[in-house]
Design a protein around this motif. Structure first.
Motif, PDB file in Angstrom:
ATOM      1  N   ASP A   8     -24.056  -2.282  84.493  1.00 11.85           N
ATOM      2  CA  ASP A   8     -23.157  -3.629  84.817  1.00 11.85           C
ATOM      3  C   ASP A   8     -23.907  -4.741  85.254  1.00 11.85           C
ATOM      4  N   ASP A   9     -25.127  -4.520  85.946  1.00  8.57           N
ATOM      5  CA  ASP A   9     -25.553  -5.606  86.794  1.00  8.57           C
ATOM      6  C   ASP A   9     -27.154  -5.194  86.662  1.00  8.57           C
ATOM      7  N   THR A  10     -27.672  -5.382  85.508  1.00 14.84           N
ATOM      8  CA  THR A  10     -29.130  -4.814  85.333  1.00 14.84           C
ATOM      9  C   THR A  10     -30.195  -5.751  85.987  1.00 14.84           C
ATOM     10  N   PRO A  11     -31.213  -5.333  86.633  1.00 11.34           N
ATOM     11  CA  PRO A  11     -32.243  -6.357  87.414  1.00 11.34           C
ATOM     12  C   PRO A  11     -32.705  -7.186  86.190  1.00 11.34           C
ATOM     13  N   GLU A  12     -33.197  -6.458  84.943  1.00 10.35           N
ATOM     14  CA  GLU A  12     -33.680  -7.220  83.851  1.00 10.35           C
ATOM     15  C   GLU A  12     -32.903  -8.590  83.463  1.00 10.35           C
ATOM     16  N   SER A  13     -31.566  -8.513  83.711  1.00  8.96           N
ATOM     17  CA  SER A  13     -30.929  -9.602  83.417  1.00  8.96           C
ATOM     18  C   SER A  13     -30.604 -10.478  84.421  1.00  8.96           C
ATOM     19  N   LEU A  42     -29.257  -8.741  94.267  1.00  5.19           N
ATOM     20  CA  LEU A  42     -29.012  -7.475  94.189  1.00  5.19           C
ATOM     21  C   LEU A  42     -29.320  -6.681  95.391  1.00  5.19           C
ATOM     22  N   ASN A  43     -28.358  -5.768  95.853  1.00  8.74           N
ATOM     23  CA  ASN A  43     -28.320  -5.033  96.919  1.00  8.74           C
ATOM     24  C   ASN A  43     -29.540  -3.772  96.704  1.00  8.74           C
ATOM     25  N   ILE A  44     -30.211  -3.588  97.700  1.00  7.69           N
ATOM     26  CA  ILE A  44     -31.293  -2.598  97.473  1.00  7.69           C
ATOM     27  C   ILE A  44     -31.188  -1.757  98.560  1.00  7.69           C
ATOM     28  N   GLY A  45     -31.911  -0.502  98.186  1.00  3.63           N
ATOM     29  CA  GLY A  45     -32.140   0.467  99.272  1.00  3.63           C
ATOM     30  C   GLY A  45     -33.210   0.274 100.349  1.00  3.63           C
TER      31      GLY A  45
END
Length: 128
Positions: free
Chosen positions: A63-68, A18-21
């Protein structure tokens, strides 16, 4: 206590990236008191257990939830935190403690913050 910060990097658990800030990690060491008659009236301490905790923040993407992507509450994963595009970072086994959702009123983006606690040895910074 050492606090390390990374911007523009990513977090990874298994095959999920996951790309993050931003992300933060805090490394801590507990101490125990060992004051005795020979310490001259001063408290004396020894280090004991090490620990870590932190969080990361990212725009929530339906479309790309952290939960998934292995980052739901209670998840136990090995977390890789990149130091920007340096090719270096930290790897630590974690337990996801809680998640917070908030709307950024400036641009209307839903931001997700994942808070975690360490579940083992922090490795790094090293090549990832």
């Amino acid at each position: 206590m050492a606090i390390h910060k990374g911007h523009g990097g990513y977090v990874k658990a298994g095959a999920n990236t996951l790309n993050i800030g931003k992300w933060t990690m805090k490394k801590m060491r507990d101490t125990t008191e060992i004051t005795h008659s020979g310490s001259g009236g001063w408290r004396a301490r020894k280090q004991t257990l090490s620990d870590s905790s932190g969080n990361f923040e990212m725009p929530w993407d339906s479309d790309d939830t952290p939960e998934s992507g292995s980052f739901d509450i209670g998840a136990e994963v090995s977390l890789t935190m990149a130091l920007g595009d340096s090719g270096k970072g930290y790897v630590v086994p974690i337990i996801v403690k809680d998640t917070n959702f908030a709307v950024d009123n400036q641009n209307g983006v839903v931001m997700l913050t994942v808070n975690w606690e360490g579940n083992g040895v922090v490795v790094g910074p090293s090549t990832i």
